[in-house]
Write a protein that holds these residues in place. Structure first.
Motif, mmCIF file in Angstrom:
data_model
loop_
_atom_site.group_PDB
_atom_site.id
_atom_site.type_symbol
_atom_site.label_atom_id
_atom_site.label_comp_id
_atom_site.label_asym_id
_atom_site.label_seq_id
_atom_site.Cartn_x
_atom_site.Cartn_y
_atom_site.Cartn_z
ATOM 1 N N PRO A 127 0.842 -1.205 0.000
ATOM 2 C CA PRO A 127 0.000 0.000 0.000
ATOM 3 C C PRO A 127 0.877 1.256 0.000
ATOM 4 N N SER A 128 0.446 2.265 -0.711
ATOM 5 C CA SER A 128 1.201 3.520 -0.743
ATOM 6 C C SER A 128 0.943 4.353 0.503
ATOM 7 N N ILE A 129 -0.102 4.000 1.238
ATOM 8 C CA ILE A 129 -0.445 4.732 2.451
ATOM 9 C C ILE A 129 -1.080 3.776 3.453
ATOM 10 N N VAL A 130 -0.664 3.870 4.720
ATOM 11 C CA VAL A 130 -1.256 3.064 5.786
ATOM 12 C C VAL A 130 -1.454 3.966 7.001
ATOM 13 N N SER A 131 -2.273 3.491 7.922
ATOM 14 C CA SER A 131 -2.518 4.250 9.145
ATOM 15 C C SER A 131 -2.287 3.333 10.335
ATOM 16 N N SER A 154 -13.046 2.547 4.271
ATOM 17 C CA SER A 154 -13.345 3.130 2.960
ATOM 18 C C SER A 154 -13.127 4.634 2.997
ATOM 19 N N ALA A 155 -12.411 5.141 2.000
ATOM 20 C CA ALA A 155 -12.138 6.573 1.913
ATOM 21 C C ALA A 155 -12.040 6.973 0.453
ATOM 22 N N GLU A 159 -9.587 1.686 -0.233
ATOM 23 C CA GLU A 159 -9.606 1.001 1.055
ATOM 24 C C GLU A 159 -8.299 1.282 1.795
ATOM 25 N N LEU A 160 -8.366 2.089 2.844
ATOM 26 C CA LEU A 160 -7.191 2.434 3.640
ATOM 27 C C LEU A 160 -6.937 1.344 4.674
#
Length: 364
Positions: A127-131, A154-155, A159-160
């Motif tokens: 993923p290019s972005i994770v939290s 969902s954003a 899908e984050l």
């Protein structure tokens, strides 16, 4: 049967048609009251749109799912007709299964064996972005989330992946500066490395500068200067009228020119070395696929007698950052979708890097 399924719809017992009403009617008064109470309790929990019935809007399910649910409840009601105890158990099981299915769709748990990271020798797209988040009460108490290490959110159509903070140490990932709660962006050049959103642009800039310094030192350079220049181009064309007169004719031409202006210049490094004549090939990460640097390596390490003495290179920063325009737009949309406070600054930094040039001057 198909037509009957298409018309089936879960609703309160007093409104239940056909087989469900008949099954409940055949129960004793006490049995009927128990089933109605159970049904009304489920109705209260699930009927999100308040229309007095459980339908697709409440479950977010397809017609096929609803048909299956309708059949399950009919079966439970028929079983209830054979006895209060058996009927209640069947009814409870039917609604418990529906509840679990609903939780699975809404809570979107992620388990270790489904994480989108490198698995052995098989590399999957990371993923290019994770939290990184803390565990929440709702998911901690949900049966479907037992053993989960995070969840999807969902954003803006994306899908984050949210990872639980207490699970991070078990992952073979590096988080900079630390794996604290927050949003992280993937390093475009190093797999498994994630950088805090607020640190991302500074981190990449420093990494670029450090690598170019090592290149200069390994090449035996005497002086290297690295600058970031924000290009303030007034692309508004300036029309310059030139008139050339000859004996034969008069020609008038117009041409558009753009004036390069640097609104800011940051000297990131200005280093002098003693220099040497035994250059070695440096390890490259961020400039591994940069043709100008690859060519410089070849020129400096070749056996020829006519060695390069100096050179100045210019690189567009947004390209060095590995951020494609569509990727940046997607990340901006996600940050906005989760109401992240860094969404505005991220967009501004992307725009700044698109105007910035990295200038690399090296002397041997």
């Amino acid at each position: 049967m198909k037509k009957e399924c298409e018309k089936s719809e879960l609703m309160p017992a007093e409104k239940a048609p056909g087989a469900l009403s008949k099954a409940i009617g055949s129960l004793g008064a006490h049995a009927k009251e128990t089933v109605v109470k159970a049904q009304n309790s489920v109705m209260h929990a699930v009927d999100r749109n308040g229309n007095g019935k459980i339908d697709a809007e409440d479950f977010g399910l397809t017609r096929e799912n609803l048909e299956g649910a309708g059949e399950a409840v009919k079966g439970a009601a028929i079983a209830a007709g054979h006895g209060l105890k058996a009927g209640s158990a069947a009814m409870s099981q039917a609604f418990a299964e529906a509840r679990l299915e609903l939780d699975l769709k809404n809570l979107k748990p992620v388990f270790p064996d489904t994480l989108p990271f490198t698995d052995g020798d098989v590399a999957v797209a990371q993923p290019s972005i994770v939290s990184v988040v803390a565990r929440d009460k709702r998911r901690s108490e949900s049966e479907v989330c037992r053993g989960a290490v995070g969840y999807y959110q969902s954003a803006k159509g994306y899908e984050l992946l949210n990872l639980y903070e207490d699970y991070i140490p078990q992952l073979k990932l590096a988080f900079y500066p630390t794996a604290a709660k927050g949003v992280f962006l993937a390093d475009p050049y190093q797999r498994g490395v994630y950088i805090a959103l607020d640190e991302y642009f500074d981190f990449i800039r420093k990494a670029l500068v450090n690598e170019l310094e090592v290149v200069a030192q390994d090449f035996g350079a005497k002086h290297v200067r690295i600058s970031f220049k924000e290009d303030k181009k007034s692309l508004a064309a300036q029309k310059v009228k030139a008139t050339a007169k000859t004996q034969m004719e008069s020609v008038s031409t117009e041409r558009a020119t753009s004036v390069d202006e640097f609104s800011s210049v940051e000297i990131a490094a200005d280093v002098r070395f003693s220099g040497h004549t035994s250059p070695v090939v440096p390890p490259l990460v961020y400039f591994k696929n940069e043709s100008d640097i690859v060519k410089l390596v070849r020129m400096r390490t070749s056996d020829g007698s006519n060695k390069i003495e100096s050179k100045t290179y210019r690189f567009q920063c947004n390209r060095l950052f590995g951020a494609k325009e569509e990727d940046s737009a997607q990340i901006s949309a996600i940050l906005s979708g989760i109401k992240c406070t860094g969404s505005v600054s991220f967009s501004q930094n992307v725009q700044r890097e698109s105007r910035t040039i990295l200038e690399y001057s090296i002397e041997f």
